[in-house]
Design a protein around this motif. Structure first.
Motif, short mmCIF file in Angstrom:
data_model
loop_
_atom_site.label_atom_id
_atom_site.label_comp_id
_atom_site.label_asym_id
_atom_site.label_seq_id
_atom_site.Cartn_x
_atom_site.Cartn_y
_atom_site.Cartn_z
N ASP A 75 1.27 -0.96 -0.50
CA ASP A 75 0.44 -0.25 0.33
C ASP A 75 0.72 1.58 -0.11
O ASP A 75 0.38 2.10 -0.10
N SER A 76 2.42 0.78 -0.36
CA SER A 76 3.38 2.10 -0.37
C SER A 76 2.74 2.60 -1.90
O SER A 76 3.45 3.83 -2.06
N LYS A 95 -1.39 -9.08 2.69
CA LYS A 95 -1.32 -8.98 3.57
C LYS A 95 -1.71 -7.58 4.95
O LYS A 95 -2.13 -6.90 4.87
O1 KIV Z 1 3.85 -1.24 2.11
C1 KIV Z 1 4.58 -1.47 1.54
O2 KIV Z 1 5.52 -0.90 0.33
C2 KIV Z 1 5.30 -2.56 1.94
C3 KIV Z 1 6.56 -3.05 2.84
C4 KIV Z 1 6.60 -4.20 3.20
C5 KIV Z 1 7.25 -2.79 1.37
O3 KIV Z 1 3.96 -2.70 3.25
#
Ligand code: KIV
Length: 282
Positions: free
Chosen positions: A46-47, A114
């Motif tokens: 979600d980055s 995740k």
């Molecule tokens: O949102 C993301 O990119 C992450 C990482 C672990 C890099 O959660």
């Protein structure tokens, strides 16, 4: 036929002492190149809120956007395990909605989701997703979705007490059925201690050398995102400058009549040209 990486492969890599490699991707082409390069996990992080959409934090990205990016990445990946982030508030209201939203991600091609944190509620979400056939990766240490309660981009697990607390959370994630977890921004000794005291793999980001694997934001390592670069992100390329210089050359070529050239245009046949001239004379 390519042998696809599953959650079992990820555990096997840890068991055999082989480092797990992971990168983020948000679009079809990048996902394809990372997969062809041989990365084990492609995460639609979600980055993307900051990196691909220009938002200030991950809080602004929603289910619809994550679904679109997840779908594009999943089409590009043939081998790696595709994991997608559950966006902020898509899994917090109630467990049934959380499972439904996680299922939406699998429907568009993700193989796992995740989630951040380890509260009793999050553990229940992990249990119910796993029971429903949705593998879950956890995320501990610095958890960007909790930015406002953490109070900033602060390193976590900085004392023995804080390390033990994260280890406790890590054990709970493991018991709830998580197949792996991200450990973000913590001293490497803390991440090492946690990694050595759980069975499932840890994927570190700013968590030192002793996690079972490493993940970085691909726009950081390719130098494409230039708003800020975290201390722990190694830059392997400078796409920011490459893109800017290429665009400047393109602009210059147009303005100076060098683009398009003879090789970059389509032409009418002599016959069509003759007709056109006749026609235009009428
Ligand atoms: O949102 C993301 O990119 C992450 C990482 C672990 C890099 O959660």
């Amino acid at each position: 036929m390519v042998k696809k990486i599953s959650v079992n492969t990820i555990q096997k890599l840890k068991n055999e002492g082989q480092k797990i490699t992971a990168l983020t991707a948000y679009d079809y082409s990048t996902a394809k190149y990372l997969d062809e390069a041989g990365v084990d996990i492609v995460l639609i992080g979600d980055s993307l809120a900051m990196v691909a959409l220009g938002y200030e934090t991950t809080h602004s990205v929603g289910m619809e956007e994550m679904r679109i990016f997840t779908k594009a990445v999943a089409i590009g990946v043939k081998r790696a395990l595709v994991v997608t982030d559950m966006p902020f508030m898509s899994y917090h209201s109630d467990v049934a909605t959380a499972v439904k939203n996680a299922g939406e991600m699998l429907k568009v091609g993700a193989k796992a989701v995740k989630v951040e944190g380890a509260s009793d509620y999050i553990l229940e979400v992990i249990r119910r997703c796993t029971q429903s056939g949705i593998p879950v990766m956890g995320h501990l240490g610095f958890t960007p979705q909790y930015l406002n309660t953490i109070g900033g981009y602060n390193i976590q697990g900085k004392s023995y007490k804080a390390t033990l607390e994260i280890l406790e959370q890590a054990k709970k994630l493991e018991q709830a059925g998580a197949f792996a977890m991200v450990l973000e921004m913590m001293p490497e000794e803390s991440a090492k201690y946690i990694t050595e005291n759980i069975t499932i793999p840890t994927i570190g980001i700013g968590a030192g050398r002793y996690c079972s694997g490493q993940i970085l934001v691909s726009d950081d390592i390719f130098g494409k995102f230039s708003d800020f670069t975290p201390k722990f992100a190694r830059k392997y390329a400078d796409l920011h400058l490459l893109i800017q210089n290429s665009a400047m050359q393109y602009i210059d070529d147009i303005r100076n009549g060098r683009f398009p050239s003879e090789e970059e245009i389509f032409k009418l046949t002599e016959e069509e040209l003759r007709q056109l001239n006749i026609h235009s004379l009428q």
